[in-house]
Motif scaffolding. Structure first.
Motif, PDB file in Angstrom:
ATOM      1  N   VAL A 194       0.826  -1.226   0.000  1.00  0.00           N
ATOM      2  CA  VAL A 194       0.000   0.000   0.000  1.00  0.00           C
ATOM      3  C   VAL A 194       0.850   1.262   0.000  1.00  0.00           C
ATOM      4  CG1 VAL A 194      -1.653   1.352   1.329  1.00  0.00           C
ATOM      5  CG2 VAL A 194      -2.041  -1.095   0.989  1.00  0.00           C
ATOM      6  N   PRO A 195       1.843   1.423   0.899  1.00  0.00           N
ATOM      7  CA  PRO A 195       2.680   2.626   0.844  1.00  0.00           C
ATOM      8  C   PRO A 195       3.406   2.797  -0.484  1.00  0.00           C
ATOM      9  CG  PRO A 195       2.989   1.486   2.941  1.00  0.00           C
ATOM     10  CD  PRO A 195       2.203   0.568   2.059  1.00  0.00           C
ATOM     11  N   GLY A 196       3.924   1.671  -1.011  1.00  0.00           N
ATOM     12  CA  GLY A 196       4.622   1.746  -2.299  1.00  0.00           C
ATOM     13  C   GLY A 196       3.698   2.159  -3.423  1.00  0.00           C
ATOM     14  N   PHE A 197       2.469   1.619  -3.382  1.00  0.00           N
ATOM     15  CA  PHE A 197       1.506   1.965  -4.431  1.00  0.00           C
ATOM     16  C   PHE A 197       1.112   3.436  -4.337  1.00  0.00           C
ATOM     17  CE2 PHE A 197      -3.065   2.212  -5.665  1.00  0.00           C
ATOM     18  CZ  PHE A 197      -2.883   2.058  -7.024  1.00  0.00           C
ATOM     19  N   LEU A 198       0.892   3.937  -3.130  1.00  0.00           N
ATOM     20  CA  LEU A 198       0.523   5.346  -2.954  1.00  0.00           C
ATOM     21  C   LEU A 198       1.628   6.276  -3.453  1.00  0.00           C
ATOM     22  CD1 LEU A 198      -1.234   5.256   0.546  1.00  0.00           C
ATOM     23  CD2 LEU A 198      -2.311   5.612  -1.678  1.00  0.00           C
ATOM     24  N   SER A 199       2.869   5.921  -3.170  1.00  0.00           N
ATOM     25  CA  SER A 199       3.993   6.729  -3.664  1.00  0.00           C
ATOM     26  C   SER A 199       4.075   6.684  -5.184  1.00  0.00           C
ATOM     27  CB  SER A 199       5.308   6.218  -3.061  1.00  0.00           C
ATOM     28  OG  SER A 199       5.294   6.348  -1.666  1.00  0.00           O
ATOM     29  N   TYR A 200       3.829   5.512  -5.730  1.00  0.00           N
ATOM     30  CA  TYR A 200       3.855   5.335  -7.181  1.00  0.00           C
ATOM     31  C   TYR A 200       2.778   6.188  -7.857  1.00  0.00           C
ATOM     32  CZ  TYR A 200       3.260   2.968 -11.681  1.00  0.00           C
ATOM     33  OH  TYR A 200       3.139   2.695 -13.009  1.00  0.00           O
ATOM     34  N   ILE A 201       1.569   6.154  -7.300  1.00  0.00           N
ATOM     35  CA  ILE A 201       0.461   6.944  -7.855  1.00  0.00           C
ATOM     36  C   ILE A 201       0.733   8.432  -7.744  1.00  0.00           C
ATOM     37  CG2 ILE A 201      -1.944   7.604  -7.417  1.00  0.00           C
ATOM     38  CD1 ILE A 201      -1.733   5.100  -9.003  1.00  0.00           C
ATOM     39  N   LYS A 202       1.262   8.842  -6.613  1.00  0.00           N
ATOM     40  CA  LYS A 202       1.563  10.264  -6.410  1.00  0.00           C
ATOM     41  C   LYS A 202       2.564  10.770  -7.439  1.00  0.00           C
ATOM     42  CE  LYS A 202       3.205  13.554  -2.935  1.00  0.00           C
ATOM     43  NZ  LYS A 202       3.696  13.722  -1.545  1.00  0.00           N
ATOM     44  N   ALA A 203       3.573   9.964  -7.714  1.00  0.00           N
ATOM     45  CA  ALA A 203       4.586  10.363  -8.709  1.00  0.00           C
ATOM     46  C   ALA A 203       4.026  10.337 -10.118  1.00  0.00           C
ATOM     47  CB  ALA A 203       5.797   9.438  -8.600  1.00  0.00           C
ATOM     48  N   ALA A 204       3.219   9.310 -10.425  1.00  0.00           N
ATOM     49  CA  ALA A 204       2.685   9.167 -11.783  1.00  0.00           C
ATOM     50  C   ALA A 204       1.642  10.228 -12.099  1.00  0.00           C
ATOM     51  CB  ALA A 204       2.089   7.774 -11.963  1.00  0.00           C
ATOM     52  N   TRP A 205       0.780  10.550 -11.141  1.00  0.00           N
ATOM     53  CA  TRP A 205      -0.302  11.522 -11.353  1.00  0.00           C
ATOM     54  C   TRP A 205       0.043  12.919 -10.859  1.00  0.00           C
ATOM     55  CZ3 TRP A 205      -4.971   8.063  -9.461  1.00  0.00           C
ATOM     56  CH2 TRP A 205      -5.201   7.043 -10.416  1.00  0.00           C
ATOM     57  N   GLU A 206       1.226  13.043 -10.236  1.00  0.00           N
ATOM     58  CA  GLU A 206       1.692  14.330  -9.702  1.00  0.00           C
ATOM     59  C   GLU A 206       0.712  14.912  -8.680  1.00  0.00           C
ATOM     60  OE1 GLU A 206       2.404  16.818 -13.058  1.00  0.00           O
ATOM     61  OE2 GLU A 206       4.217  15.753 -13.638  1.00  0.00           O
ATOM     62  N   ARG A 207       0.104  14.035  -7.904  1.00  0.00           N
ATOM     63  CA  ARG A 207      -0.808  14.440  -6.839  1.00  0.00           C
ATOM     64  C   ARG A 207      -1.118  13.219  -5.984  1.00  0.00           C
ATOM     65  NH1 ARG A 207      -6.651  15.127  -9.785  1.00  0.00           N
ATOM     66  NH2 ARG A 207      -7.484  14.077  -7.973  1.00  0.00           N
ATOM     67  N   PRO A 208      -1.356  13.385  -4.717  1.00  0.00           N
ATOM     68  CA  PRO A 208      -1.665  12.237  -3.852  1.00  0.00           C
ATOM     69  C   PRO A 208      -3.108  11.776  -4.051  1.00  0.00           C
ATOM     70  CG  PRO A 208      -1.737  14.266  -2.586  1.00  0.00           C
ATOM     71  CD  PRO A 208      -1.266  14.653  -3.960  1.00  0.00           C
ATOM     72  N   VAL A 209      -3.374  10.539  -3.668  1.00  0.00           N
ATOM     73  CA  VAL A 209      -4.724   9.983  -3.711  1.00  0.00           C
ATOM     74  C   VAL A 209      -5.330  10.104  -2.316  1.00  0.00           C
ATOM     75  CG1 VAL A 209      -6.088   7.902  -4.067  1.00  0.00           C
ATOM     76  CG2 VAL A 209      -4.177   8.407  -5.584  1.00  0.00           C
ATOM     77  N   ASP A 210      -6.509  10.717  -2.236  1.00  0.00           N
ATOM     78  CA  ASP A 210      -7.135  10.919  -0.929  1.00  0.00           C
ATOM     79  C   ASP A 210      -7.707   9.624  -0.355  1.00  0.00           C
ATOM     80  OD1 ASP A 210      -6.529  13.575  -1.205  1.00  0.00           O
ATOM     81  OD2 ASP A 210      -8.526  14.176  -1.879  1.00  0.00           O
ATOM     82  N   LYS A 211      -8.163   8.729  -1.212  1.00  0.00           N
ATOM     83  CA  LYS A 211      -8.876   7.542  -0.736  1.00  0.00           C
ATOM     84  C   LYS A 211      -8.375   6.292  -1.462  1.00  0.00           C
ATOM     85  CE  LYS A 211     -12.206   7.966   1.473  1.00  0.00           C
ATOM     86  NZ  LYS A 211     -12.470   8.029   2.940  1.00  0.00           N
TER      87      LYS A 211
END
Length: 603
Positions: free
Chosen positions: A218-235
């Motif tokens: 989960v932490p790795g995926f959240l970091s990956y998404i944040k970098a790919a979309w240039e924004r964090p995921v709230d949920k």
């Protein structure tokens, strides 16, 4: 009575219209710089955002659309079945693609009419269930796979559904969540969804070790998404959709490894949070703002790349134009005969309007003589009648010449020379400026000076207007200084005193029946004339010393220099305006909700 919800809806419609207007204004600002190449793409993005916002407003009274998006095999259909409480509601299996049409879970068939109208009956399959009966304000949609073998047919359908969606539920495979193709596919869509409008779901999480899931995946995926979309995921919710089917049909080799499951949170979100009447209004308002913020961010990010360099270019353009204008206006300062005559005539005309008394009469007479010129003297020549006729013609010719001088001050033939000097000054500096503009992503056509310079008529009119205004102001100031009350009193008092004394003697002699001789009146007239003309000649000397044509022209040129320093830009260079427009697009306070939107687009 209007309900509170209706009042909120009316207020929200107004806000959405305001957001749409902001996007239109931003589009107009981008359009103001047509030679800036990134503006072509940005203008299309603004137009698309404006269209989507308009559609949001158009479907304001319709139910909330919640779409489940995902690639092959992540369990979208299984998730819909689990939410609906019916195992075979949406077709599942190993064949790809399993979902070939939109599967809509809704309370009433008529709720899906807008989807049928927009997407066609053949692309929409309506489903209902006991659970769907509680969906009073929501339509839940299962979409075709984003990476199926029928992409050419399905991707446009998915694209249209996302456009109509208010909430996206993006489903990832918990065993392999970092699928670059799927993340890249979503990146172009999710920019207008954020907060509760974007929900990420990691399915099949029961197949992973719980400790590894929580501490690594989960932490790795959240970091990956944040970098790919240039924004964090709230949920981000970790679920096991199959666990909630009536018949999970577990593979004996792939049973759940733990009981950690956030499916109930997702279910409560859809059937409780999303299913509130006010949530529909809030989401559509929020999505409209997201669209606005997205295009604002895109435009600002592109403009910011070139802002610093363009500010330097702007200074260079301004300084170049100032120097060119000074060189051009220097030509207008030349003392041509027509200009000298015109300045002199205008000065005496303004003096004649201010002066009173005998000297004022002579000033007015002299102003008329200046207009008619030296040819007037030929009218009074005695002798040959032919000379008299020639004198009359000459006086009219000089009259026309003087009139032309008055109307053409500052608009002499030197204006053409002025434009030539202006053009040469620009040409010396423009190649370097043009190359800098090309590096800032302006079209290569900026290298063509003839397309950038304003037409000669435009520059001529502008330079003439600046020069005429300064010259007329200087003449007005000189006339005002030479027409003070003390000055008029000093020059008028000798003639007025003699005239008064002569009038007193004449009146006294008349009442005493002591009539004066003609010699007295002749001498009195000559004395008055001599004193009057002597005062006028002295006054002319003062005019020559304190308000000569050269002095007035010099004063006017100083004013012109000061005016050029404040004129930005001098020639209203169309390219300079475009540079200003791009710099204005990088204003950092755009998107500040507390700031009036009309203030966010100042260039």
């Amino acid at each position: 009575m209007i309900s509170e919800r209706q009042l909120l809806a009316i207020k929200t419609r107004g806000k959405i219209e305001g957001v749409e207007n902001e996007i239109r204004m931003l589009s107009a600002s981008v359009h103001a710089a047509p030679l800036w190449q990134p503006g072509i793409v940005l203008k299309k993005q603004c137009d698309e955002a404006s269209r989507l916002t308009s559609e949001l407003e158009a479907r304001f009274d319709r139910k909330l659309i919640v779409s489940i998006i995902g690639p092959c095999g992540v369990g979208k259909s299984t998730l819909l079945n689990a939410l609906a409480g019916v195992d075979e509601l949406s077709e599942t299996g190993h064949d790809r693609p399993t979902t070939r049409r939109l599967v809509v879970l809704c309370r009433e068939d008529s709720d899906a009419n807008p989807l049928r109208e927009h997407l066609g009956d053949k692309n929409v399959k309506i489903r209902s269930s006991h659970a769907a009966s509680s969906l009073e304000h929501v339509l839940l949609i299962d979409t075709p796979d984003t990476d199926s073998t029928a992409q050419e047919k399905h991707i446009p359908l998915v694209h249209k559904v996302i456009e109509m969606s208010d909430v996206l539920i993006c489903v990832f495979d918990g065993e392999n969540p970092k699928r670059r193709d799927y993340v890249d596919f979503l990146s172009s869509y999710i920019q207008r969804f954020k907060g509760e409008s974007l929900v990420c779901v990691a399915n099949k999480c029961d197949r992973l070790e719980e400790q590894e899931l929580m501490s690594v995946i989960v932490p790795g995926f959240l970091s990956y998404i944040k970098a790919a979309w240039e924004r964090p995921v709230d949920k981000l919710l970790c679920i096991s959709a199959r666990r909630h089917l009536h018949d999970p049909a577990w593979d004996k080799k792939a049973k759940p490894r733990h009981d950690f499951d956030q499916f109930e949170d997702l279910e409560a979100m859809i059937f409780s949070t999303f299913n509130r009447p006010g949530f529909v209004i809030d989401r559509r308002m929020e999505n409209a703002k997201n669209l606005r913020d997205y295009v604002l961010h895109e435009v600002r990010a592109e403009a910011e790349k070139d802002r610093e360099k363009l500010e330097e270019i702007k200074k260079r353009i301004t300084e170049t134009e100032k120097k060119a204008a000074k060189d051009a206006l220097s030509a207008l300062k030349s003392d041509e005969t027509k200009q000298l005559l015109g300045v002199n005539v205008m000065l005496y005309q303004k003096l004649a309007q201010r002066w009173l008394g005998p000297v004022g009469w002579l000033i007015a007479l002299w102003a008329r003589i200046l207009i008619f010129g030296t040819g007037i003297a030929a009218i009074f020549r005695f002798g040959n009648p032919i000379h008299q006729i020639v004198g009359i013609v000459s006086s009219f010719l000089h009259f026309k010449e003087s009139q032309a001088a008055v109307s053409e001050v500052g608009k002499s033939e030197r204006v053409d020379t002025a434009f030539r000097d202006y053009r040469l000054a620009i040409m010396r500096s423009w190649p370097d400026i043009a190359e800098s503009l090309v590096k800032c992503r302006f079209d290569q056509s900026v290298r063509k000076l003839e397309d950038i310079l304003p037409k000669s008529k435009t520059v001529n009119e502008e330079l003439s207007a600046i020069w005429n205004e300064a010259l007329e102001s200087s003449i007005e100031e000189s006339a005002q200084k030479l027409s003070g009350l003390i000055t008029q009193f000093v020059f008028n008092i000798p003639a007025v005193g003699i005239m008064g004394y002569t009038a007193w003697i004449t009146a006294r002699a008349f009442f005493l029946d002591n009539y004066l001789s003609s010699d007295f009146f002749l001498h009195a007239f000559l004395t008055i004339g001599l004193v009057l003309f002597l005062g006028f000649f002295i006054f002319q000397g003062c005019v020559r010393v304190f308000a000569g044509t050269e002095r007035i022209s010099t004063k006017a040129f100083k004013k012109v220099k000061g005016q050029i320093e404040q004129f930005q830009p001098v020639s209203l260079n169309p390219l300079g305006d475009q540079v200003d427009a791009v710099i204005g697009l990088a204003v950092p306070n755009w998107g500040d909700e507390n700031q009036p939107y009309s203030d966010r687009f100042l260039l």
